[in-house]
Structure formats: structure tokens, C-alpha cells
Design a protein around this motif. Sequence first.
Motif, PDB file in Angstrom:
ATOM      1  N   LYS A  22      26.259   4.561  69.147  1.00 19.52           N
ATOM      2  CA  LYS A  22      25.657   5.123  67.820  1.00 19.52           C
ATOM      3  C   LYS A  22      26.560   5.627  66.839  1.00 19.52           C
ATOM      4  CE  LYS A  22      23.047   8.831  67.207  1.00 19.52           C
ATOM      5  NZ  LYS A  22      23.353   9.544  66.005  1.00 19.52           N
ATOM      6  N   ASN A  23      27.428   6.689  67.584  1.00 25.33           N
ATOM      7  CA  ASN A  23      28.311   7.374  66.415  1.00 25.33           C
ATOM      8  C   ASN A  23      29.665   6.616  66.136  1.00 25.33           C
ATOM      9  OD1 ASN A  23      26.242   9.285  66.368  1.00 25.33           O
ATOM     10  ND2 ASN A  23      27.632  10.896  67.473  1.00 25.33           N
ATOM     11  N   ALA A  24      29.819   5.473  66.923  1.00 26.12           N
ATOM     12  CA  ALA A  24      30.926   4.496  66.431  1.00 26.12           C
ATOM     13  C   ALA A  24      30.397   3.648  65.436  1.00 26.12           C
ATOM     14  CB  ALA A  24      31.383   4.029  67.628  1.00 26.12           C
ATOM     15  N   THR A 122      23.416  24.440  59.287  1.00 23.35           N
ATOM     16  CA  THR A 122      23.308  24.003  57.478  1.00 23.35           C
ATOM     17  C   THR A 122      24.137  22.660  57.314  1.00 23.35           C
ATOM     18  OG1 THR A 122      25.458  25.429  57.207  1.00 23.35           O
ATOM     19  CG2 THR A 122      23.197  26.389  56.718  1.00 23.35           C
ATOM     20  N   ARG A 123      25.040  22.392  58.119  1.00 22.24           N
ATOM     21  CA  ARG A 123      25.863  21.132  58.028  1.00 22.24           C
ATOM     22  C   ARG A 123      26.450  20.687  56.575  1.00 22.24           C
ATOM     23  NH1 ARG A 123      23.646  16.955  62.410  1.00 22.24           N
ATOM     24  NH2 ARG A 123      25.756  16.296  62.294  1.00 22.24           N
ATOM     25  N   PRO A 124      27.197  21.580  56.073  1.00 22.92           N
ATOM     26  CA  PRO A 124      27.784  21.104  54.736  1.00 22.92           C
ATOM     27  C   PRO A 124      28.657  20.016  54.452  1.00 22.92           C
ATOM     28  CG  PRO A 124      29.019  23.230  55.463  1.00 22.92           C
ATOM     29  CD  PRO A 124      27.954  22.402  56.580  1.00 22.92           C
ATOM     30  N   VAL A 125      29.103  19.328  53.375  1.00 23.40           N
ATOM     31  CA  VAL A 125      29.981  18.183  53.388  1.00 23.40           C
ATOM     32  C   VAL A 125      31.286  18.763  52.648  1.00 23.40           C
ATOM     33  CG1 VAL A 125      28.150  16.356  53.689  1.00 23.40           C
ATOM     34  CG2 VAL A 125      28.614  17.104  51.400  1.00 23.40           C
ATOM     35  N   ASP A 126      31.420  19.983  52.391  1.00 21.71           N
ATOM     36  CA  ASP A 126      32.653  20.212  51.604  1.00 21.71           C
ATOM     37  C   ASP A 126      33.937  19.959  51.907  1.00 21.71           C
ATOM     38  OD1 ASP A 126      32.052  22.180  53.969  1.00 21.71           O
ATOM     39  OD2 ASP A 126      33.830  23.375  53.276  1.00 21.71           O
ATOM     40  N   LEU A 127      34.208  19.700  53.460  1.00 26.79           N
ATOM     41  CA  LEU A 127      35.268  19.152  53.867  1.00 26.79           C
ATOM     42  C   LEU A 127      35.513  17.496  53.544  1.00 26.79           C
ATOM     43  CD1 LEU A 127      35.322  20.665  57.391  1.00 26.79           C
ATOM     44  CD2 LEU A 127      36.611  21.095  55.612  1.00 26.79           C
ATOM     45  N   HIS A 128      34.433  16.806  53.543  1.00 28.87           N
ATOM     46  CA  HIS A 128      34.397  15.535  52.701  1.00 28.87           C
ATOM     47  C   HIS A 128      34.932  15.320  51.521  1.00 28.87           C
ATOM     48  CE1 HIS A 128      31.222  13.858  56.109  1.00 28.87           C
ATOM     49  NE2 HIS A 128      31.360  15.136  56.194  1.00 28.87           N
ATOM     50  N   LEU A 129      34.306  16.290  50.523  1.00 25.69           N
ATOM     51  CA  LEU A 129      34.759  16.161  49.226  1.00 25.69           C
ATOM     52  C   LEU A 129      36.098  16.948  49.009  1.00 25.69           C
ATOM     53  CD1 LEU A 129      31.203  17.249  47.723  1.00 25.69           C
ATOM     54  CD2 LEU A 129      31.832  15.112  48.427  1.00 25.69           C
ATOM     55  N   ILE A 164      38.362  21.224  61.781  1.00 25.53           N
ATOM     56  CA  ILE A 164      38.023  19.854  62.107  1.00 25.53           C
ATOM     57  C   ILE A 164      36.632  19.268  61.878  1.00 25.53           C
ATOM     58  CG2 ILE A 164      37.927  18.483  64.473  1.00 25.53           C
ATOM     59  CD1 ILE A 164      40.141  20.280  65.324  1.00 25.53           C
ATOM     60  N   SER A 165      36.657  18.378  61.354  1.00 24.93           N
ATOM     61  CA  SER A 165      35.169  17.610  61.110  1.00 24.93           C
ATOM     62  C   SER A 165      35.293  16.005  61.445  1.00 24.93           C
ATOM     63  CB  SER A 165      34.818  17.606  59.686  1.00 24.93           C
ATOM     64  OG  SER A 165      33.789  16.765  59.452  1.00 24.93           O
ATOM     65  N   VAL A 166      34.230  15.519  62.137  1.00 20.93           N
ATOM     66  CA  VAL A 166      34.198  14.131  62.553  1.00 20.93           C
ATOM     67  C   VAL A 166      33.896  13.432  61.131  1.00 20.93           C
ATOM     68  CG1 VAL A 166      32.894  12.398  63.899  1.00 20.93           C
ATOM     69  CG2 VAL A 166      33.579  14.497  64.950  1.00 20.93           C
ATOM     70  N   GLY A 167      32.927  13.675  60.629  1.00 12.60           N
ATOM     71  CA  GLY A 167      32.376  12.851  59.228  1.00 12.60           C
ATOM     72  C   GLY A 167      33.352  13.044  58.495  1.00 12.60           C
ATOM     73  N   ALA A 168      34.028  14.211  58.081  1.00 12.01           N
ATOM     74  CA  ALA A 168      35.121  14.151  57.001  1.00 12.01           C
ATOM     75  C   ALA A 168      36.314  13.296  57.293  1.00 12.01           C
ATOM     76  CB  ALA A 168      35.398  15.725  56.646  1.00 12.01           C
ATOM     77  N   PRO A 305      31.690  18.127  74.705  1.00  8.66           N
ATOM     78  CA  PRO A 305      31.066  17.575  73.360  1.00  8.66           C
ATOM     79  C   PRO A 305      29.862  18.485  73.218  1.00  8.66           C
ATOM     80  CG  PRO A 305      30.701  15.811  74.938  1.00  8.66           C
ATOM     81  CD  PRO A 305      31.595  16.966  75.391  1.00  8.66           C
ATOM     82  N   THR A 306      29.656  18.954  72.095  1.00  6.29           N
ATOM     83  CA  THR A 306      28.216  19.812  71.680  1.00  6.29           C
ATOM     84  C   THR A 306      27.244  18.893  71.930  1.00  6.29           C
ATOM     85  OG1 THR A 306      27.087  20.526  69.842  1.00  6.29           O
ATOM     86  CG2 THR A 306      29.032  18.979  69.183  1.00  6.29           C
ATOM     87  N   ASP A 307      27.456  17.500  71.790  1.00  8.91           N
ATOM     88  CA  ASP A 307      26.161  16.622  71.923  1.00  8.91           C
ATOM     89  C   ASP A 307      25.590  16.610  73.422  1.00  8.91           C
ATOM     90  OD1 ASP A 307      26.231  16.065  69.306  1.00  8.91           O
ATOM     91  OD2 ASP A 307      26.848  14.125  69.268  1.00  8.91           O
ATOM     92  N   LEU A 308      26.268  17.128  74.468  1.00  5.41           N
ATOM     93  CA  LEU A 308      25.941  17.125  75.705  1.00  5.41           C
ATOM     94  C   LEU A 308      25.585  18.547  76.176  1.00  5.41           C
ATOM     95  CD1 LEU A 308      28.353  14.825  77.612  1.00  5.41           C
ATOM     96  CD2 LEU A 308      26.139  14.536  77.244  1.00  5.41           C
ATOM     97  N   ASP A 328      30.661  26.279  69.915  1.00  2.00           N
ATOM     98  CA  ASP A 328      31.545  26.562  69.243  1.00  2.00           C
ATOM     99  C   ASP A 328      31.178  25.653  68.271  1.00  2.00           C
ATOM    100  OD1 ASP A 328      32.953  28.673  69.134  1.00  2.00           O
ATOM    101  OD2 ASP A 328      34.398  27.890  70.623  1.00  2.00           O
ATOM    102  N   ILE A 329      30.549  24.694  67.759  1.00  5.56           N
ATOM    103  CA  ILE A 329      30.549  23.779  66.809  1.00  5.56           C
ATOM    104  C   ILE A 329      29.333  23.961  65.653  1.00  5.56           C
ATOM    105  CG2 ILE A 329      30.568  21.239  66.105  1.00  5.56           C
ATOM    106  CD1 ILE A 329      32.898  21.753  68.019  1.00  5.56           C
ATOM    107  N   PHE A 330      28.270  24.029  66.297  1.00  6.12           N
ATOM    108  CA  PHE A 330      27.240  24.204  65.590  1.00  6.12           C
ATOM    109  C   PHE A 330      26.589  25.519  65.581  1.00  6.12           C
ATOM    110  CE2 PHE A 330      27.190  19.798  65.461  1.00  6.12           C
ATOM    111  CZ  PHE A 330      27.318  19.315  64.411  1.00  6.12           C
ATOM    112  N   GLU A 331      25.935  26.187  64.530  1.00  8.19           N
ATOM    113  CA  GLU A 331      25.556  27.401  64.610  1.00  8.19           C
ATOM    114  C   GLU A 331      24.258  27.704  65.034  1.00  8.19           C
ATOM    115  OE1 GLU A 331      24.903  26.596  59.957  1.00  8.19           O
ATOM    116  OE2 GLU A 331      26.073  25.944  61.611  1.00  8.19           O
TER     117      GLU A 331
END
Length: 418
Positions: A22-24, A122-129, A164-168, A305-308, A328-331
Motif C-alpha cells: 500500500k505504502n509503495a 499531529t503529523r505536520p507537512v512542514d518538511l514537505h513544504l 527524516i520523513s518518508v512523505g517529505a 518500523p513504527t508500523d509494526l 521514536d517516530i510518532f508521539e
Amino acid sequence: MQKLIIKGKRYLNGKILISGSKNATLPILAACILSNNIKLQNIPLVKDIFTMVELLEFIGLKVKIFKKQNTLEILNNGNKINTLAPYRLVKTMRAGVLVLGSLLTKYKKAKVSLPGGCAIGTRPVDLHLFALKKMGAKIKIKNGYIIAEAKKGLRGSTIKFPSISVGATENALLAAFNAKGKTILKNCAIEPEIRDLISFLIKLGANIKFSGRTITINESINKKLKANHEVMFDRIEAGTYLIASALVGERITIDRINPEIIKTEINTLKKIGVKIKKDKSSITILNSKYLKKINISTKPYPGFPTDLQAQLMVLLTQAEGTSKIKEDIFENRFMHVPELNRMGAKIETNNKIAIINGPTKLTGAEVMATDLRASVSLVLAGLVAENRTVINRIYHLDRGYELLEKKLKSCKAEIRRV
Ligand code: UD1
């Protein structure tokens, strides 16, 4: 509303075929905006993918879904393109924000809804921008939307991500596709799904080099209008079933994977005492009777991975001794803990740390799913628990797990949807 009912303490045997990632698929779908005629194979037919398809159709692409073949055909004939990603589509699936990079680099403007927070943080997008601004985009935030413009097109730049951000990383890669000159991205995420996106972009004619956490994108004059791509396996789905097998498997084979990509997960399970046999494209888990405690932190790839994290926590409720997990990834990613404790687990949390006292006998209960991975951890808990577990709000599961009940049933699990 649908629920899952599981009768636990059944020992499972069989083979589970892992779906496409899915994430790919999500960033690769965003990348389809950059081309004209794409065929994608090994697509998981899950809710998030349908939402992304709906977003592409809203933008003006034509998408054909061949369900039996898990294949998509995406056409962008350039007519009536709407450079907008509306709130209703981005709020349920944050990856919608990935169309920003593609739209901006190709059409020089984009208006994309801010995704907002979600259950895990909160998952901001500041790194994308941050990355897009470095490439010359003018960006403002108005009425909950990111309004971005690059009248003369984006230009290559050297961008060092502060964290480090996957989405950004994905958004910057997409934006660099049509940028003038060379783009150097430093301190990137290097998740396997990003490598899959890069191999897809190379098929579209991009000139991309990879070294450690640095990705270099040279301006390419040789863009392709057509491409075929087979998406990689879902390493989080694979990890989820590996953990399920460690909990209740007698002998389960997890097939259609590349074990090399999930070395950290395999080594972690081995440390806990799970018996694993690796093959070229599959892993077999044998009945693992004695499980040991472990201390572990979630980290960007190649870390755990945080997803596991939620799924691993269920396994640790069955391990001898006191284990510690640091998220260590999400609060805010311990929402499954109160539900697991209601089933008999002994888990305490303090900020980013969870202390799991094991082994504990879990017993079935009526529980509520809060996000995708937390939901699946409740399924795993239900499989190992005595009696009946009822899981509510399973729409979270449908966002990311293809044919979950069917796959578990094929190994003789007693699970049904009502
Ligand atoms: C992706 C995955 C998700 C996974 C996560 C971490 C997809 C569709 N989703 O999410 O399943 O849990 O990677 O492996 O692939 N952050 C900022 N500013 C930003 C962007 C991120 O502060 O602009 C923070 C986040 O709040 C988080 C951390 O960086 O604390 C990592 O997030 P990120 O890697 O961006 O995750 P996603 O791409 O959203």
C-alpha cells in the motif's frame, strides 16, 4: 457497522500470500500524474488505494481497475486537469498530500488540502513544504489549503531535511522530476517503498542516483510517456503475519516476499526466540514455544518500523520477562495499550516508552480499533486470546489489509465479519 469476531487459541497452519505494498502504491499513483499511460501490477485492493484513485480521477486522470488481476491502468491525456486535492479526499488518507509535488512540477500550481492530525499524532507537512520552497515554489496556507505556485517551473536545489520523513522525501522526489538542473536531497528517508518509487520514476525517464541517505536527481531530457511497473510486496503486511505466526502458528509460510528487505524484523523475532526458516522468496515460522523479552525502539528504515510496533507489543505480552518498546517516530502511538490491557495484558506507558510485563494470559473481550496498525494488533491479540474477541470499527483495517479474514482463514483461524 461491521465487526470482526475471532475465536482464539486455535493453532494455525498453512501459507499466506503477501499482497502488493500500500505504502509503495500510494506515491507511485501520485507519480502517475507525471506521465500519460501507466500500467501498475500487484496493487493491493484496499480502501486507501481506492481513495487515491478517486483523487486522481478528481484531478482529471482516467483510471481502470482490473480487480481480478490486481492491476490498474492510468491515463493522463492532459485535458481538463484540476490542480486541486480537496479536503474530503485528503482527510481520510494523508498520502493525498503527495499529489502536491507532481502537480506543482508538471502544472506549475497546486491547491492541496492540509491533511490535519490523526489518531497517532499531529503529523505536520512542514518538511514537505520546506523542500518545495527550496525548489522555488511560492507557498501560502489559506482556509486549510496549501496553495503552491512555481510560475517559471521548479528548479533543482540542494535540500538537507532537518529530520527524516518518508512523505517529505517522496514529495521532493516527485517535485524534482521536472525541475531544471540538479536536485540533491540529503538526510532522506530510505524506506524500500521510496526505492520502489525511484525505480518507477526511472522508468518514466528520471535520472536518479542513490547513496546512503542522499538522493541526486539530474535534469532529464528523456521523459517517457508510457510505463509498466510491478509494485513491491507489502513489508508491513508480511511483518504482521510473521508476528501472527509467532503467536499462534504451528507451521506457517509467508510467501511472495523478499526476506532481504525485512532483515531487521526477522532478526528481532529471532532474538525473541521465534523459530524462522528463510527461503529466497518466503519465510516459514515454526511453533515457537519459549519467547524472551526484548528492548527495542522504532526507527526509520533500516530500523524497526513504527508500523509494526503495536503488533510486536502483542507478541511481547507472551514473552517471559519485562520488555520495553520506545516509539521514536510518532508521539501518540500507544492507543492499543488500554484495549490490550482490557484483554489481560500488563502494559504501562510513560510518554514514548511502553513496558510490557509477560507472559500474560489474554482473554477475549469487545474492543475498539483506533487506527490501521492498532486495529490489526487487536486481531493478533484475539488470535492468541482465550474465548471470543469482538473488534469494532474495523474500517481502519480495510484501509490497509487486503483479504485479511480470507488469508487467516486459509490457515484455519476462526474469524468472521458481521
Ligand atoms: C509514512 C507511512 C506510515 C509510516 C510512516 C513512518 C505512507 C503512506 N505512510 O507516513 O505508514 O508510519 O511513514 O514510517 O507511506 N513529520 C514532520 N513534518 C513533516 C513530515 C513528517 O514533523 O513535514 C514527522 C511526523 O509527524 C512523524 C515523523 O516526521 O513524527 C515521520 O513521519 P513521516 O516519515 O513523514 O511519515 P508519513 O510519510 O506520514
